[in-house]
Scaffold this motif. Sequence first.
Motif, PDB file in Angstrom:
ATOM      1  N   VAL A 102      -0.007  -7.649  -7.135  1.00 44.05           N
ATOM      2  CA  VAL A 102       1.364  -7.696  -6.660  1.00 44.05           C
ATOM      3  C   VAL A 102       1.611  -6.458  -5.808  1.00 44.05           C
ATOM      4  CG1 VAL A 102       3.784  -7.554  -7.342  1.00 44.05           C
ATOM      5  CG2 VAL A 102       2.231  -9.056  -8.579  1.00 44.05           C
ATOM      6  N   LEU A 103       2.217  -6.665  -4.657  1.00 51.08           N
ATOM      7  CA  LEU A 103       2.595  -5.557  -3.775  1.00 51.08           C
ATOM      8  C   LEU A 103       4.122  -5.498  -3.721  1.00 51.08           C
ATOM      9  CD1 LEU A 103       0.103  -5.948  -0.780  1.00 51.08           C
ATOM     10  CD2 LEU A 103       0.006  -4.306  -2.644  1.00 51.08           C
ATOM     11  N   VAL A 104       4.678  -4.386  -4.184  1.00 48.24           N
ATOM     12  CA  VAL A 104       6.125  -4.210  -4.211  1.00 48.24           C
ATOM     13  C   VAL A 104       6.507  -3.120  -3.211  1.00 48.24           C
ATOM     14  CG1 VAL A 104       8.126  -3.700  -5.652  1.00 48.24           C
ATOM     15  CG2 VAL A 104       6.115  -4.835  -6.652  1.00 48.24           C
ATOM     16  N   PRO A 105       7.118  -3.503  -2.080  1.00 46.30           N
ATOM     17  CA  PRO A 105       7.519  -2.486  -1.098  1.00 46.30           C
ATOM     18  C   PRO A 105       8.615  -1.595  -1.669  1.00 46.30           C
ATOM     19  CG  PRO A 105       8.403  -4.632  -0.507  1.00 46.30           C
ATOM     20  CD  PRO A 105       7.495  -4.857  -1.670  1.00 46.30           C
ATOM     21  N   TYR A 164       7.061   2.234 -13.510  1.00 45.92           N
ATOM     22  CA  TYR A 164       6.478   3.165 -12.543  1.00 45.92           C
ATOM     23  C   TYR A 164       7.515   3.553 -11.492  1.00 45.92           C
ATOM     24  CZ  TYR A 164       3.055   4.878  -9.064  1.00 45.92           C
ATOM     25  OH  TYR A 164       2.346   5.623  -8.150  1.00 45.92           O
ATOM     26  N   MET A 165       8.275   2.560 -11.038  1.00 47.21           N
ATOM     27  CA  MET A 165       9.293   2.813 -10.020  1.00 47.21           C
ATOM     28  C   MET A 165      10.434   3.658 -10.559  1.00 47.21           C
ATOM     29  SD  MET A 165       9.327  -0.971  -8.238  1.00 47.21           S
ATOM     30  CE  MET A 165      10.768  -0.596  -7.233  1.00 47.21           C
ATOM     31  N   GLU A 166      10.837   3.371 -11.794  1.00 44.73           N
ATOM     32  CA  GLU A 166      11.925   4.154 -12.397  1.00 44.73           C
ATOM     33  C   GLU A 166      11.520   5.615 -12.554  1.00 44.73           C
ATOM     34  OE1 GLU A 166      14.918   3.524 -12.969  1.00 44.73           O
ATOM     35  OE2 GLU A 166      15.058   1.351 -12.819  1.00 44.73           O
ATOM     36  N   GLU A 167      10.280   5.849 -12.959  1.00 50.87           N
ATOM     37  CA  GLU A 167       9.800   7.216 -13.155  1.00 50.87           C
ATOM     38  C   GLU A 167       9.828   8.012 -11.860  1.00 50.87           C
ATOM     39  OE1 GLU A 167       5.936   6.683 -14.746  1.00 50.87           O
ATOM     40  OE2 GLU A 167       6.636   5.973 -16.721  1.00 50.87           O
ATOM     41  N   ARG A 168       9.622   7.332 -10.741  1.00 56.44           N
ATOM     42  CA  ARG A 168       9.563   8.013  -9.442  1.00 56.44           C
ATOM     43  C   ARG A 168      10.810   7.811  -8.595  1.00 56.44           C
ATOM     44  NH1 ARG A 168       5.063   6.961 -11.570  1.00 56.44           N
ATOM     45  NH2 ARG A 168       3.149   8.142 -11.200  1.00 56.44           N
ATOM     46  N   ALA A 169      11.833   7.227  -9.185  1.00 57.46           N
ATOM     47  CA  ALA A 169      13.106   6.987  -8.493  1.00 57.46           C
ATOM     48  C   ALA A 169      12.912   6.158  -7.229  1.00 57.46           C
ATOM     49  CB  ALA A 169      13.783   8.317  -8.151  1.00 57.46           C
ATOM     50  N   TYR A 170      12.154   5.057  -7.368  1.00 55.32           N
ATOM     51  CA  TYR A 170      11.944   4.128  -6.269  1.00 55.32           C
ATOM     52  C   TYR A 170      12.870   2.931  -6.412  1.00 55.32           C
ATOM     53  CZ  TYR A 170       7.474   6.420  -5.085  1.00 55.32           C
ATOM     54  OH  TYR A 170       6.503   7.317  -4.717  1.00 55.32           O
ATOM     55  N   GLU A 171      13.106   2.252  -5.300  1.00 57.18           N
ATOM     56  CA  GLU A 171      13.796   0.969  -5.310  1.00 57.18           C
ATOM     57  C   GLU A 171      13.064   0.008  -4.381  1.00 57.18           C
ATOM     58  OE1 GLU A 171      17.738   1.650  -3.981  1.00 57.18           O
ATOM     59  OE2 GLU A 171      17.167   2.292  -1.957  1.00 57.18           O
ATOM     60  N   SER A 223      -1.163   1.727  -8.165  1.00 61.50           N
ATOM     61  CA  SER A 223      -1.411   2.686  -7.098  1.00 61.50           C
ATOM     62  C   SER A 223      -0.423   2.420  -5.977  1.00 61.50           C
ATOM     63  CB  SER A 223      -2.850   2.568  -6.577  1.00 61.50           C
ATOM     64  OG  SER A 223      -3.081   1.263  -6.054  1.00 61.50           O
ATOM     65  N   GLU A 224      -0.409   3.309  -4.998  1.00 60.54           N
ATOM     66  CA  GLU A 224       0.455   3.124  -3.830  1.00 60.54           C
ATOM     67  C   GLU A 224      -0.416   2.915  -2.606  1.00 60.54           C
ATOM     68  OE1 GLU A 224       3.834   5.728  -3.408  1.00 60.54           O
ATOM     69  OE2 GLU A 224       3.790   6.227  -5.546  1.00 60.54           O
ATOM     70  N   PRO A 257       7.309  -6.108   7.805  1.00 59.56           N
ATOM     71  CA  PRO A 257       6.806  -4.910   8.483  1.00 59.56           C
ATOM     72  C   PRO A 257       5.824  -4.144   7.614  1.00 59.56           C
ATOM     73  CG  PRO A 257       8.993  -4.513   7.604  1.00 59.56           C
ATOM     74  CD  PRO A 257       8.704  -5.965   7.364  1.00 59.56           C
ATOM     75  N   ALA A 258       5.039  -3.307   8.253  1.00 58.17           N
ATOM     76  CA  ALA A 258       4.153  -2.420   7.506  1.00 58.17           C
ATOM     77  C   ALA A 258       5.010  -1.506   6.636  1.00 58.17           C
ATOM     78  CB  ALA A 258       3.302  -1.608   8.469  1.00 58.17           C
ATOM     79  N   CYS A 259       4.595  -1.306   5.407  1.00 55.81           N
ATOM     80  CA  CYS A 259       5.425  -0.500   4.511  1.00 55.81           C
ATOM     81  C   CYS A 259       4.586   0.061   3.364  1.00 55.81           C
ATOM     82  CB  CYS A 259       6.581  -1.328   3.956  1.00 55.81           C
ATOM     83  SG  CYS A 259       6.057  -2.788   3.049  1.00 55.81           S
ATOM     84  N   ARG A 260       5.168   1.021   2.664  1.00 55.34           N
ATOM     85  CA  ARG A 260       4.523   1.597   1.486  1.00 55.34           C
ATOM     86  C   ARG A 260       4.824   0.710   0.287  1.00 55.34           C
ATOM     87  NH1 ARG A 260       6.112   7.198  -1.378  1.00 55.34           N
ATOM     88  NH2 ARG A 260       8.121   6.454  -0.635  1.00 55.34           N
ATOM     89  N   CYS A 261       3.798   0.374  -0.471  1.00 55.18           N
ATOM     90  CA  CYS A 261       3.959  -0.546  -1.600  1.00 55.18           C
ATOM     91  C   CYS A 261       3.342   0.029  -2.869  1.00 55.18           C
ATOM     92  CB  CYS A 261       3.285  -1.894  -1.314  1.00 55.18           C
ATOM     93  SG  CYS A 261       4.032  -2.821   0.037  1.00 55.18           S
TER      94      CYS A 261
END
Length: 282
Positions: A271-274, A239-246, A124-125, A210-214
């Motif tokens: 695990v929280l990945v920003p 999940y990140m590749e599917e949504r073009a995240y880095e 989830s995000e 900092p506060a961020c989306r993870c």
Amino acid sequence: MILMANYKIGELSKLLKIPETTIRYYDKMGIIDSQKNEENGYRLFNDVDMHNLMHYKMYRSYGLSQKAAQQCIYDFELSEIDQTLMKNLTNIDLQISFLTSKKNIILQKKQFIEQLDSQLGTLSEVEREASYLIGYRKRDEEQTSLIQKKANSAVISNWLEYFPLVKMTPFLLEKDVRMRSDEGYSGLILSQKLAHEFNLPRCEDVMELPACRCVSYIFQRQNAMSVPFIRYLEPVFRYMEERAYEIDGIVTFDPYIALKKHSEHLFYGRVLVPVREKTDLG
């Protein structure tokens, strides 16, 4: 002239509900000043001693130190007593705030553990609150605490160049943070709010998160330590590749249950990945 009553130590102990050994200790400290009866050898205490003991016990119950309580009885003017009590009241407010935050974290952990079975493997995000990494110590480039740098999988090798995982500590007592930060421990995370309230010391290498989306991933790991930890994050990377995240910051691991028996480890954690959207998809 008003004659003050004389009390034996046993009588004073019953009246004030203070053990005789404690009264003897206070007598030795000088909080009270007993008088020895030369005829029978008994030590006697008067009304002033009773008054001082009652007030000393009262000040100590407010959280004052032995020295401050004694000063309030013998040395301080009224204004100084007022300042001492106000300072102690401020400290109590800080403790209440710290304990309230600690309670909320424990309740969150409890709720998560109760729902653990249904949450395993979920992605989830979420929003991560701002925090400080207290006492952060730079790791050797050839070794990290939770990732083995082994390019033995094409899926994970491209991710090893990114930030190392940092173990999150759910909550820490103020004295523990002070002690460990002085000793140079790494991976101690505390919310910005608590860090500011307690004016916690931070070395030059401390990092601000900092506060961020993870991307949040709930998982269970139960294998020998020869299996690279990062392999368990493959669903996150897909999940990140599917949504073009880095990746956009420090990846943190929040352990809910961590057990060790012989050569096997058991982790239940998150695990929280920003992340951020890739700016250059080419």
